[in-house]
Design a protein around this motif. Structure first.
Motif, PDB file in Angstrom:
ATOM      1  N   LYS A 133       0.831  -1.214   0.000  1.00 38.88           N
ATOM      2  CA  LYS A 133       0.000   0.000   0.000  1.00 38.88           C
ATOM      3  C   LYS A 133       0.866   1.265   0.000  1.00 38.88           C
ATOM      4  O   LYS A 133       0.554   2.235  -0.696  1.00 38.88           O
ATOM      5  CB  LYS A 133      -0.930   0.002   1.210  1.00 38.88           C
ATOM      6  N   THR A 134       1.952   1.239   0.756  1.00 34.59           N
ATOM      7  CA  THR A 134       2.836   2.409   0.832  1.00 34.59           C
ATOM      8  C   THR A 134       3.405   2.744  -0.543  1.00 34.59           C
ATOM      9  O   THR A 134       3.408   3.909  -0.953  1.00 34.59           O
ATOM     10  CB  THR A 134       3.976   2.163   1.840  1.00 34.59           C
ATOM     11  N   ASP A 135       3.866   1.730  -1.276  1.00 33.43           N
ATOM     12  CA  ASP A 135       4.438   1.975  -2.599  1.00 33.43           C
ATOM     13  C   ASP A 135       3.383   2.353  -3.629  1.00 33.43           C
ATOM     14  O   ASP A 135       3.603   3.233  -4.458  1.00 33.43           O
ATOM     15  CB  ASP A 135       5.241   0.765  -3.068  1.00 33.43           C
ATOM     16  N   VAL A 136       2.227   1.701  -3.587  1.00 33.29           N
ATOM     17  CA  VAL A 136       1.156   2.063  -4.528  1.00 33.29           C
ATOM     18  C   VAL A 136       0.730   3.512  -4.286  1.00 33.29           C
ATOM     19  O   VAL A 136       0.579   4.286  -5.235  1.00 33.29           O
ATOM     20  CB  VAL A 136      -0.044   1.094  -4.410  1.00 33.29           C
ATOM     21  N   ASP A 137       0.563   3.885  -3.026  1.00 32.30           N
ATOM     22  CA  ASP A 137       0.191   5.267  -2.706  1.00 32.30           C
ATOM     23  C   ASP A 137       1.270   6.249  -3.148  1.00 32.30           C
ATOM     24  O   ASP A 137       0.965   7.340  -3.641  1.00 32.30           O
ATOM     25  CB  ASP A 137      -0.078   5.424  -1.209  1.00 32.30           C
ATOM     26  N   LEU A 138       2.545   5.869  -2.982  1.00 32.36           N
ATOM     27  CA  LEU A 138       3.641   6.753  -3.390  1.00 32.36           C
ATOM     28  C   LEU A 138       3.583   7.009  -4.890  1.00 32.36           C
ATOM     29  O   LEU A 138       3.695   8.166  -5.333  1.00 32.36           O
ATOM     30  CB  LEU A 138       4.988   6.131  -3.014  1.00 32.36           C
ATOM     31  N   ILE A 139       3.406   5.961  -5.674  1.00 25.44           N
ATOM     32  CA  ILE A 139       3.340   6.124  -7.131  1.00 25.44           C
ATOM     33  C   ILE A 139       2.118   6.955  -7.508  1.00 25.44           C
ATOM     34  O   ILE A 139       2.222   7.913  -8.289  1.00 25.44           O
ATOM     35  CB  ILE A 139       3.280   4.757  -7.841  1.00 25.44           C
ATOM     36  N   ASP A 140       0.974   6.601  -6.962  1.00 23.35           N
ATOM     37  CA  ASP A 140      -0.276   7.305  -7.263  1.00 23.35           C
ATOM     38  C   ASP A 140      -0.163   8.791  -6.931  1.00 23.35           C
ATOM     39  O   ASP A 140      -0.426   9.649  -7.774  1.00 23.35           O
ATOM     40  CB  ASP A 140      -1.418   6.652  -6.472  1.00 23.35           C
ATOM     41  N   TYR A 141       0.240   9.093  -5.718  1.00 20.14           N
ATOM     42  CA  TYR A 141       0.273  10.488  -5.291  1.00 20.14           C
ATOM     43  C   TYR A 141       1.325  11.277  -6.072  1.00 20.14           C
ATOM     44  O   TYR A 141       1.065  12.405  -6.510  1.00 20.14           O
ATOM     45  CB  TYR A 141       0.524  10.579  -3.781  1.00 20.14           C
ATOM     46  N   SER A 142       2.509  10.674  -6.256  1.00 20.81           N
ATOM     47  CA  SER A 142       3.559  11.359  -7.014  1.00 20.81           C
ATOM     48  C   SER A 142       3.104  11.658  -8.437  1.00 20.81           C
ATOM     49  O   SER A 142       3.305  12.770  -8.941  1.00 20.81           O
ATOM     50  CB  SER A 142       4.838  10.522  -7.031  1.00 20.81           C
ATOM     51  N   PHE A 143       2.467  10.678  -9.099  1.00 16.31           N
ATOM     52  CA  PHE A 143       2.001  10.898 -10.466  1.00 16.31           C
ATOM     53  C   PHE A 143       0.843  11.893 -10.514  1.00 16.31           C
ATOM     54  O   PHE A 143       0.701  12.613 -11.503  1.00 16.31           O
ATOM     55  CB  PHE A 143       1.608   9.580 -11.129  1.00 16.31           C
ATOM     56  N   THR A 144       0.033  11.958  -9.486  1.00 13.97           N
ATOM     57  CA  THR A 144      -1.038  12.961  -9.443  1.00 13.97           C
ATOM     58  C   THR A 144      -0.435  14.361  -9.462  1.00 13.97           C
ATOM     59  O   THR A 144      -0.862  15.229 -10.234  1.00 13.97           O
ATOM     60  CB  THR A 144      -1.919  12.757  -8.194  1.00 13.97           C
ATOM     61  N   VAL A 145       0.582  14.577  -8.633  1.00 14.51           N
ATOM     62  CA  VAL A 145       1.235  15.894  -8.570  1.00 14.51           C
ATOM     63  C   VAL A 145       1.986  16.184  -9.862  1.00 14.51           C
ATOM     64  O   VAL A 145       1.845  17.263 -10.449  1.00 14.51           O
ATOM     65  CB  VAL A 145       2.171  15.988  -7.342  1.00 14.51           C
ATOM     66  N   ILE A 146       2.773  15.216 -10.327  1.00 12.66           N
ATOM     67  CA  ILE A 146       3.549  15.417 -11.556  1.00 12.66           C
ATOM     68  C   ILE A 146       2.621  15.658 -12.749  1.00 12.66           C
ATOM     69  O   ILE A 146       2.865  16.560 -13.557  1.00 12.66           O
ATOM     70  CB  ILE A 146       4.474  14.205 -11.820  1.00 12.66           C
ATOM     71  N   GLY A 147       1.545  14.882 -12.845  1.00 14.70           N
ATOM     72  CA  GLY A 147       0.594  15.058 -13.943  1.00 14.70           C
ATOM     73  C   GLY A 147      -0.050  16.432 -13.947  1.00 14.70           C
ATOM     74  O   GLY A 147      -0.224  17.045 -14.999  1.00 14.70           O
ATOM     75  N   ALA A 148      -0.381  16.932 -12.767  1.00 17.49           N
ATOM     76  CA  ALA A 148      -0.992  18.266 -12.665  1.00 17.49           C
ATOM     77  C   ALA A 148      -0.012  19.350 -13.106  1.00 17.49           C
ATOM     78  O   ALA A 148      -0.391  20.301 -13.801  1.00 17.49           O
ATOM     79  CB  ALA A 148      -1.455  18.520 -11.239  1.00 17.49           C
ATOM     80  N   VAL A 149       1.237  19.202 -12.720  1.00 21.11           N
ATOM     81  CA  VAL A 149       2.250  20.194 -13.127  1.00 21.11           C
ATOM     82  C   VAL A 149       2.468  20.117 -14.631  1.00 21.11           C
ATOM     83  O   VAL A 149       2.463  21.135 -15.323  1.00 21.11           O
ATOM     84  CB  VAL A 149       3.576  19.970 -12.368  1.00 21.11           C
ATOM     85  N   TYR A 150       2.642  18.911 -15.127  1.00 22.04           N
ATOM     86  CA  TYR A 150       2.890  18.693 -16.548  1.00 22.04           C
ATOM     87  C   TYR A 150       1.745  19.264 -17.384  1.00 22.04           C
ATOM     88  O   TYR A 150       1.962  19.794 -18.479  1.00 22.04           O
ATOM     89  CB  TYR A 150       3.055  17.210 -16.785  1.00 22.04           C
ATOM     90  N   ASP A 151       0.520  19.201 -16.883  1.00 19.26           N
ATOM     91  CA  ASP A 151      -0.643  19.714 -17.592  1.00 19.26           C
ATOM     92  C   ASP A 151      -0.634  21.238 -17.692  1.00 19.26           C
ATOM     93  O   ASP A 151      -1.282  21.803 -18.570  1.00 19.26           O
ATOM     94  CB  ASP A 151      -1.923  19.248 -16.888  1.00 19.26           C
TER      95      ASP A 151
END
Length: 163
Positions: free
Chosen positions: A114-132
């Motif tokens: 769960k810790t790693d899945v959450d890390l990937i999910d949350y990191s990509f949420t932030v990165i995706g928002a910036v990239y957009d």
């Protein structure tokens, strides 16, 4: 790669996190590796780092956010992770500041997927928002190399967990 691909993968991870945890959902780590490689933050493809020693990475590429304590160990054995958790600054001024926190999926002894899945999910949420909202070069020039490595390490650990 585009922001929609990153955000869609983050959404998919969030939606399927419980199924990944109970091993009833397949997980394609290669999709994550492809995104990380497309960002162009690290000098080599992400998979090449897994067999690298902590010392080699520390001396040649790390931005020193990760806690590296075993110089001879492979990076694939590293328990520390750097999670992207927030961004501020100015998109218009190309002055972007990511913030981070440490995560350890082995913190209580056993691996917690769960810790790693959450890390990937949350990191990509932030990165995706910036990239957009800006250009990929702004992401590439602002984000921590250790955070990108951490996402790759997390994806690899989830992949191993599901075997």
């Amino acid at each position: 790669m585009d922001s929609e691909t990153i955000s869609n993968l983050a959404d998919w991870l969030y939606t399927n996190r419980k199924k990944i945890e109970d091993k009833s959902q397949e997980f394609d780590a290669q999709k994550i590796y492809d995104i990380l490689d497309s960002l162009g933050v690290l000098r080599k493809p992400i998979k090449e780092y897994f067999e690298m020693t902590e010392d080699d990475y520390y001396q040649n590429e790390s931005d020193h956010r990760l806690t590296l304590q075993n110089p001879g160990n492979k990076l694939s054995e590293l328990h520390d992770r750097v999670q992207v958790n927030h961004v501020d600054g100015s998109f218009a001024g190309h002055d972007i500041n990511f913030t981070y926190n440490h995560e350890d999926p082995y913190g209580k002894g056993d691996y917690k997927v769960k810790t790693d899945v959450d890390l990937i999910d949350y990191s990509f949420t932030v990165i995706g928002a910036v990239y957009d909202n800006t250009i990929v070069a702004d992401v590439r020039n602002s984000i921590s190399k250790d955070a990108i490595l951490s996402i790759g390490l997390a994806a690899r650990a989830v992949e191993e967990y599901l075997k």
